[in-house]
Design an enzyme around this catalytic site. Structure first.
Site, PDB file in Angstrom:
ATOM      1  N   GLU A  34     -12.028  30.097   7.211  1.00  0.00           N
ATOM      2  CA  GLU A  34     -10.931  30.147   6.247  1.00  0.00           C
ATOM      3  C   GLU A  34     -10.347  28.744   6.123  1.00  0.00           C
ATOM      4  OE1 GLU A  34      -9.281  32.193   4.014  1.00  0.00           O
ATOM      5  OE2 GLU A  34      -8.183  30.314   3.765  1.00  0.00           O
ATOM      6  N   THR A 122       1.080  42.486  -4.243  1.00  0.00           N
ATOM      7  CA  THR A 122       2.119  43.490  -4.482  1.00  0.00           C
ATOM      8  C   THR A 122       1.617  44.898  -4.160  1.00  0.00           C
ATOM      9  OG1 THR A 122       2.693  42.010  -6.287  1.00  0.00           O
ATOM     10  CG2 THR A 122       3.941  44.006  -6.156  1.00  0.00           C
ATOM     11  N   ALA A 124      -0.431  47.114  -5.527  1.00  0.00           N
ATOM     12  CA  ALA A 124      -0.734  48.172  -6.497  1.00  0.00           C
ATOM     13  C   ALA A 124      -2.236  48.443  -6.466  1.00  0.00           C
ATOM     14  CB  ALA A 124      -0.304  47.740  -7.890  1.00  0.00           C
ATOM     15  N   HIS A 436      -5.378  38.072 -11.547  1.00  0.00           N
ATOM     16  CA  HIS A 436      -6.562  38.936 -11.428  1.00  0.00           C
ATOM     17  C   HIS A 436      -7.683  38.325 -12.260  1.00  0.00           C
ATOM     18  CE1 HIS A 436      -3.394  42.409 -11.101  1.00  0.00           C
ATOM     19  NE2 HIS A 436      -3.498  41.721  -9.965  1.00  0.00           N
ATOM     20  N   THR A 482      -8.051  44.807  -6.879  1.00  0.00           N
ATOM     21  CA  THR A 482      -8.429  44.686  -5.458  1.00  0.00           C
ATOM     22  C   THR A 482      -9.100  45.949  -4.926  1.00  0.00           C
ATOM     23  OG1 THR A 482      -6.553  43.204  -5.224  1.00  0.00           O
ATOM     24  CG2 THR A 482      -7.559  43.976  -3.200  1.00  0.00           C
TER      25      THR A 482
HETATM   26  C1  LIG Z   1       1.615  37.625  -5.555  1.00  0.00           C
HETATM   27  C2  LIG Z   1       0.370  38.399  -5.768  1.00  0.00           C
HETATM   28  C3  LIG Z   1       0.440  39.736  -6.144  1.00  0.00           C
HETATM   29  C4  LIG Z   1      -0.732  40.472  -6.319  1.00  0.00           C
HETATM   30  N1  LIG Z   1      -0.627  41.801  -6.583  1.00  0.00           N
HETATM   31  C5  LIG Z   1      -1.744  42.541  -6.660  1.00  0.00           C
HETATM   32  C6  LIG Z   1      -1.653  43.951  -6.821  1.00  0.00           C
HETATM   33  O1  LIG Z   1      -0.574  44.526  -6.860  1.00  0.00           O
HETATM   34  N2  LIG Z   1      -2.811  44.659  -6.913  1.00  0.00           N
HETATM   35  C7  LIG Z   1      -4.029  44.052  -6.862  1.00  0.00           C
HETATM   36  O2  LIG Z   1      -5.039  44.748  -6.978  1.00  0.00           O
HETATM   37  N3  LIG Z   1      -4.139  42.714  -6.675  1.00  0.00           N
HETATM   38  C8  LIG Z   1      -3.036  41.957  -6.565  1.00  0.00           C
HETATM   39  N4  LIG Z   1      -3.139  40.618  -6.339  1.00  0.00           N
HETATM   40  C9  LIG Z   1      -4.489  40.031  -6.228  1.00  0.00           C
HETATM   41  C10 LIG Z   1      -5.108  40.321  -4.841  1.00  0.00           C
HETATM   42  O3  LIG Z   1      -4.342  39.763  -3.836  1.00  0.00           O
HETATM   43  C11 LIG Z   1      -6.534  39.811  -4.857  1.00  0.00           C
HETATM   44  O4  LIG Z   1      -7.247  40.623  -5.780  1.00  0.00           O
HETATM   45  C12 LIG Z   1      -7.238  39.884  -3.516  1.00  0.00           C
HETATM   46  O5  LIG Z   1      -6.546  39.218  -2.515  1.00  0.00           O
HETATM   47  C13 LIG Z   1      -8.642  39.284  -3.651  1.00  0.00           C
HETATM   48  O6  LIG Z   1      -9.269  39.323  -2.404  1.00  0.00           O
HETATM   49  P1  LIG Z   1     -10.451  38.335  -2.038  1.00  0.00           P
HETATM   50  O7  LIG Z   1     -10.846  38.622  -0.644  1.00  0.00           O
HETATM   51  O8  LIG Z   1     -11.537  38.465  -3.049  1.00  0.00           O
HETATM   52  O9  LIG Z   1      -9.899  36.866  -2.223  1.00  0.00           O
HETATM   53  P2  LIG Z   1      -8.544  36.085  -1.674  1.00  0.00           P
HETATM   54  O10 LIG Z   1      -7.610  37.112  -1.184  1.00  0.00           O
HETATM   55  O11 LIG Z   1      -8.177  35.239  -2.782  1.00  0.00           O
HETATM   56  O12 LIG Z   1      -9.118  35.273  -0.455  1.00  0.00           O
HETATM   57  C14 LIG Z   1     -10.020  34.219  -0.613  1.00  0.00           C
HETATM   58  C15 LIG Z   1      -9.878  33.266   0.573  1.00  0.00           C
HETATM   59  O13 LIG Z   1     -10.966  32.338   0.560  1.00  0.00           O
HETATM   60  C16 LIG Z   1     -10.494  31.094   1.037  1.00  0.00           C
HETATM   61  N5  LIG Z   1     -11.412  30.031   0.581  1.00  0.00           N
HETATM   62  C17 LIG Z   1     -11.620  29.631  -0.701  1.00  0.00           C
HETATM   63  N6  LIG Z   1     -12.557  28.667  -0.731  1.00  0.00           N
HETATM   64  C18 LIG Z   1     -12.945  28.460   0.551  1.00  0.00           C
HETATM   65  C19 LIG Z   1     -13.910  27.590   1.163  1.00  0.00           C
HETATM   66  N7  LIG Z   1     -14.688  26.774   0.428  1.00  0.00           N
HETATM   67  N8  LIG Z   1     -14.019  27.598   2.520  1.00  0.00           N
HETATM   68  C20 LIG Z   1     -13.249  28.443   3.278  1.00  0.00           C
HETATM   69  N9  LIG Z   1     -12.337  29.279   2.748  1.00  0.00           N
HETATM   70  C21 LIG Z   1     -12.203  29.296   1.394  1.00  0.00           C
HETATM   71  C22 LIG Z   1      -9.112  30.983   0.441  1.00  0.00           C
HETATM   72  O14 LIG Z   1      -8.312  30.061   1.166  1.00  0.00           O
HETATM   73  C23 LIG Z   1      -8.603  32.424   0.534  1.00  0.00           C
HETATM   74  O15 LIG Z   1      -7.861  32.628   1.708  1.00  0.00           O
HETATM   75  C24 LIG Z   1      -1.998  39.841  -6.161  1.00  0.00           C
HETATM   76  C25 LIG Z   1      -2.067  38.500  -5.774  1.00  0.00           C
HETATM   77  C26 LIG Z   1      -0.891  37.780  -5.571  1.00  0.00           C
HETATM   78  C27 LIG Z   1      -0.989  36.344  -5.138  1.00  0.00           C
END
Ligand SMILES: Cc1cc2nc3c(=O)[nH]c(=O)nc-3n(C[C@H](O)[C@H](O)[C@H](O)COP(=O)(O)OP(=O)(O)OC[C@H]3O[C@@H](n4cnc5c(N)ncnc54)[C@H](O)[C@@H]3O)c2cc1C
Length: 502
Positions: A34, A122, A124, A436, A482
């Site tokens: 990470e 959040t 949802a 999103h 998500t």
């Molecule tokens: C304020 C807020 C509210 C939200 N509300 C909702 C909601 O209500 N419902 C919903 O469905 N979704 C919501 N979302 C979106 C939701 O959080 C994301 O859809 C979800 O976290 C995506 O998961 P992920 O594992 O794909 O990626 P992320 O959670 O984005 O994680 C990706 C990780 O990869 C790491 N990374 C990137 N590049 C590299 C690299 N080269 N080397 C090492 N690490 C790296 C990043 O640092 C990050 O920590 C919200 C997001 C935010 C910020």
């Protein structure tokens, strides 16, 4: 023979791979890297559970990447910040610049921390409906969504019993009853507590016991402050990655039988590009949810006032959703009650200190995938980490404008039923505000050049490379992504476990 997996990114989808692979195999070990820091103990907890405001603000700031000190709250304009709604921004930092000739996505943002955006979200978790569903997964999708709900601790009992929640539901339901629309409490990810509060799910609940430092140390390691800068290819297969320790700048090569890139919908394709993996669909078909948002000052006497001395109302526990309906209402709408105005008001506003409270309301519409809505990568203008710079070419077309106008009409009805829009509302939020982002590494049923990976999230023609995250979602959809992305990660992780153990 034992196998090794490298997971890049510690958000909810990377966490799904870690948990699922460890649970379903005996001899697979893994390293999760990470780029950001750990914020909480347990790892990846939703920062909204941090009760001390100063500690919560610190955790958000720590997720905003190295530039946050110069840029304040990630340089995101105040006024787009509406904590507790889909437009919440703190804890994120902007990503990407507009490509020449495009307005880009000025509000595109990401979080860089253990738990990823899942430490800030959040919560949802509505299900995709009708054309939002990935049709080539057929009947498999529902059991996968069930599994995802379990991993995320989705509850359909979010209402705290707050009288405002019940009254809000009633008003909105009456308004749309004649249209045959489903008005309901929004499913959210969290665990109701005996004292009536909610413990909001973060990536910690997906990690399970792995969220406790040192758990299953013989098979699992989380390395923070570690950036994957390039995937290593041998004979066309991915066999590992080059990792950079961001505190020392030292780079090392980590070998693995499979690499899962779960680095969000903007940075996952950038990493593939940096590694020379550049299928035609990479970075293309970028979608999000164009969003029309407004705050209504509630009419006196409509919702019960918060009783003096009563526990504070958590807006996210008073969320009413109007569900997507293909024919009648092809949108997801979310309405949140708050006793205080969720956006700054001019001091002389007639809506200041509205004793009946406020309702924030967002209507999200679909963005149809088009190859020309895309990320472009600039090797000669790298980002702060030396990875390819991201440029965004993205337009909201007449088709989406038309949908926004239809959504505006529904929203206006809900607003009129509840009170009056405050100054300057509603507004169409700047592109990127939804947080999103989808489609940039989309999955598909065939390797026909319009997708990057197959339905098990395995990149076409590149053995050893599996992807995860919202970027895989290929449909035009308006629901929060998500839940769907975690469901796709469950499917991909199970397939990978089978491949590694047979
Ligand atoms: C304020 C807020 C509210 C939200 N509300 C909702 C909601 O209500 N419902 C919903 O469905 N979704 C919501 N979302 C979106 C939701 O959080 C994301 O859809 C979800 O976290 C995506 O998961 P992920 O594992 O794909 O990626 P992320 O959670 O984005 O994680 C990706 C990780 O990869 C790491 N990374 C990137 N590049 C590299 C690299 N080269 N080397 C090492 N690490 C790296 C990043 O640092 C990050 O920590 C919200 C997001 C935010 C910020």
């Amino acid at each position: 023979m034992s196998s090794r997996v490298l997971i890049i990114g510690s958000g909810p989808t990377g966490a799904t791979y870690a948990r699922r692979l460890l649970d379903r195999t005996d001899d697979v070990s893994m390293l999760m890297v990470e780029a950001g820091p750990a914020l909480t103990d347990p790892l990846g907890m939703n920062v909204r559970n941090i009760t001390d405001p100063a500690a919560r603000a610190e955790a958000k700031k720590a997720s905003q990447g190295p530039a946050s000190d110069q840029a304040g709250i990630a340089g995101i304009p105040t006024g787009t910040a509406v904590e507790g709604t889909v437009t919440a921004r703190q804890g994120t930092h902007l990503v990407g610049r507009a490509a020449d000739g495009s307005h880009g996505m000025p509000a595109a943002a990401a979080a860089t921390c253990v738990g990823g955006q899942g430490a800030h979200w959040t919560c949802a978790t509505p299900r995709p409906v009708g054309s939002e569903r990935i049709d080539f997964l057929g009947d498999e999708l529902d059991p996968l969504l069930d599994e995802a709900e379990q991993l995320l601790h989705t509850t359909h009992e979010a209402f705290s019993g707050a009288p405002q929640a019940i009254a809000l539901l009633d008003v909105v339901d009456k308004e749309f009853a004649g249209d045959g629309l489903l008005v309901q409490p929004l499913p959210v990810a969290g665990d109701p507590q005996p004292d009536g509060s909610m413990r909001w799910s973060g990536t910690d609940v997906v990690l399970g016991d792995l969220a406790h430092r040192g758990a299953r140390a013989d098979r699992f390691e989380l390395r923070t402050g570690t950036l994957a800068v390039r995937l290593v290819l041998e004979n066309g297969a991915v066999v590992g990655a080059v990792l950079r320790d961001l505190s020392t700048g030292t780079e090392s090569e980590e070998r693995a039988d499979a690499v899962v890139v779960a680095a969000d919908a903007l940075r996952t394709p950038a990493l593939l590009w940096a590694s020379g993996i550049r299928p035609d669909a990479l970075g293309r078909y970028l979608t999000e949810h164009p969003l029309i948002f407004g705050v209504v000052a509630v009419r006196e006497g409509l919702l019960p006032p918060v009783a003096p001395g009563a526990a504070p109302v958590d807006p996210v526990r008073v969320v009413v959703g109007v569900r997507f309906d293909e024919e009648r209402h092809p949108f997801h709408a979310q309405m949140l009650y708050s006793p205080v105005c969720p956006v700054p008001l001019p001091p002389d506003s007639p809506f200041a200190d509205n004793s009946a409270g406020y309702v924030g309301m967002g209507w999200g519409v679909r963005k149809w995938p088009r190859a020309e809505d895309r990320l472009l990568f600039e090797d000669d203008v790298p980002d702060a980490n030396g990875l390819p710079g991201i440029r965004i070419s993205y337009e909201v077309t007449q088709r989406e404008q038309g949908q926004l106008e239809q959504a505006r009409a529904f929203q206006a009805r809900a607003a009129a039923a509840l009170g009056t829009f405050i100054d300057g509302m509603p507004v169409v939020m700047p592109p990127g505000s939804s947080l999103h982002y989808m489609g940039t590494v989309r999955m598909g049923p065939d390797d026909d050049g319009t997708s990057v990976c197959d339905s098990f999230s395995q990149v076409w023609g590149v053995p050893g490379l599996v992807l995860a995250g919202n970027g895989l979602i290929p449909t035009a959809n308006s629901c929060n992504p998500t839940l769907t992305s975690v469901a796709l990660a469950v499917r991909g992780a199970d397939a990978l476990a089978d491949r590694l153990t047979t």
